[in-house]
Design an enzyme around this catalytic site. Structure first.
Site: not given
Length: 489
Positions: A459-461, A463
């Site tokens: 999940d790019h949110r 890291c």
């Protein structure tokens, strides 16, 4: 004096609101003990055997195999303090016409309610029961009746409107009519004179017909002088249900005939579909991957298992799980979830490691609790136990929820790589391809080594690529040099 208790489908936890009956484990007339499993149901998460909280004799079942029931709907009734002979004698007494469901003027008869429970059908009604207890089971009991729950799937006009079968399990007192009713049975008949009397004595029969939306003038009674009995009303209800089922079958056949086969998204398949769709909608995911030389890892496993007792073998999955927990200790950002309403990243202390398992019922993800505190041996034993439970369909909802990170070993399907979909609401998933011999540069020379492809979807949110890359690189280093794990033991 025996009491009849109604046992409803209990709350199975984890927000589940309904279940499908897979297999009945008891029949009407069977003696059951406290906590004895009586029915096997399938929820959106698992197959569950439901135990009965009462000890006694089963007097009625509700719902047939394949039907869905909401939480709180009746499953069965149990006569506590009665013997099978009492139940059989009571049923036989009610089937004796014309004293079934009402006798002559001012008379009364003791029998079962429309759900198979005991009741005394005195003219003019009877006293209500309280809670789930039906007081006064057996001949000579005080007048009593219970709340009637309209069987699911029966509409106001007396026809079925859904897949649930109302008369799945007939009360023991109700004579089951054959598929084609003989002369004089409760089949539909020409409409009676709208002004003439209806040959019904029992208020119970009138109420039952009203609840199912049946017009008594359109029924032909099987009792003396055309008296309409409870069995006549029940047969009419079943006939309407059979007609509705046949119509549904015809509709399904027409869909297939058009070159299409439609399978309902329900049960485990429906739950997987909902979770994966939500993951795609809510999580901005990204994937990175790397090839790793797993030769030393496989050699280490061989050494471990050569000195282990029979049955205590350590699996490759367990070694990879141990590597994951060590990597998450270094990169705890990936052992997290996102609270979208609060716009907060919630970092979790414990690692509850899920692993994907393919079963005949679909993909499930059992969860190894507190994986961070387990050894490779403990991880191997627990994953083996959960895998067997997944294959037999006996995983509990608690064993399928609460994961914080998932390990997906898709190499068992013979593929090298994949871009996994994150198991919502987790923040990452590690994918592992098959381990196969490949040409590899080892110590400056070309050699044949055991190579595996590792992929991390995150999940790019929670890291950025640096953290995700660092996690994946550490996992690959541990695969190539298992001795690195000694630093975390």
């Amino acid at each position: 004096m025996a009491k009849v208790f109604e046992f409803a489908l209990p709350d199975l936890g984890e927000g589940l609101t309904e279940a499908e009956i897979v297999r009945w484990m008891v029949s009407v007339g069977d003696v059951v003990a406290v906590d004895q499993p009586v029915v096997e149901v399938e929820t959106a998460k698992a197959m569950v055997e439901v135990p009965c909280p009462y000890a006694g004799v089963v007097t009625a079942r509700f719902g047939e195999e394949g039907s869905e029931l909401p939480v709180g709907a009746p499953l069965l009734t149990v006569a506590v303090g009665a013997s099978p002979e009492d139940v059989a004698r009571d049923s036989a007494g009610e089937r004796a016409a014309p004293g079934v469901n009402g006798t002559g003027s001012g008379g009364s008869s003791s029998g079962r309610t429309e759900n198979g429970a005991s009741a005394s059908g005195e003219r003019g009604g009877a006293a209500e029961t309280s809670g789930n207890v039906l007081v006064g089971y057996g001949t000579g009991a005080a007048p009593a009746r219970r709340r009637r729950v309209r069987p699911p799937g029966v509409g106001a006009a007396g026809t079925t409107t859904g897949s649930t079968r109302a008369a799945a399990s007939a009360p023991p007192s109700a004579p089951v009519a054959p598929a084609s009713a003989p002369a004089g049975s409760a089949s539909a008949a020409p409409a009676r004179d709208a002004e003439g009397p209806v040959p019904v004595i029992s208020p119970l029969v009138r109420r039952l017909a009203k609840e199912h939306g049946l017009d008594l003038r359109e029924l032909k009674g099987s009792g003396a002088d055309g008296l309409i009995l409870r069995a006549d009303v029940e047969y009419a209800v079943r006939a309407a249900e059979r007609a509705a089922e046949q119509e549904t079958a015809r509709e399904e056949a027409s869909r297939t005939a058009a070159g299409q086969t439609r399978t309902p998204l329900r049960g485990v398949r429906g739950a997987v579909a909902d979770k994966l769709s939500r993951s795609r909608r809510e999580i901005p995911d990204a994937t990175c991957w790397v090839d790793a030389d797993a030769t030393e890892l496989m050699n280490a496993r061989k050494t471990m298992n050569s000195n282990a007792a029979a049955g205590d073998k350590i699996s490759v999955l367990a070694l990879l799980a141990r590597i994951c927990t060590a990597a998450l200790a270094r990169y705890p950002e990936l052992n997290a979830t996102v609270d979208t309403e609060a716009r907060e990243i919630v970092r979790l202390d414990a690692v509850h490691l899920g692993f994907a398992a393919q079963t005949e019922r679909g993909l499930v993800v059992p969860v190894v609790r507190d994986a961070h505190a387990r050894s490779a041996e403990s991880l191997s034993a627990e994953s083996a136990r959960l895998t067997e439970a997944a294959r037999t369909g006996t995983l509990t909802p608690a064993e399928l929820t609460g994961g914080t990170f998932t390990l997906n070993n898709y190499g068992v399907f013979g593929v090298d790589g994949s871009t996994p979909i994150i198991n919502h609401p987790e923040a990452a998933m590690l994918g592992v391809g098959r381990i196969v011999p490949k040409p590899w540069v080892y110590q400056g020379e070309l050699a044949i080594r055991q190579v595996v492809q590792l992929s991390l979807t995150f999940d790019h949110r929670v890291c950025d690529g640096g953290t995700a890359g660092g996690f994946l690189r550490y996992v690959a280093d541990c695969v190539e040099q298992p001795a690195l794990l000694l630093r975390t033991l």
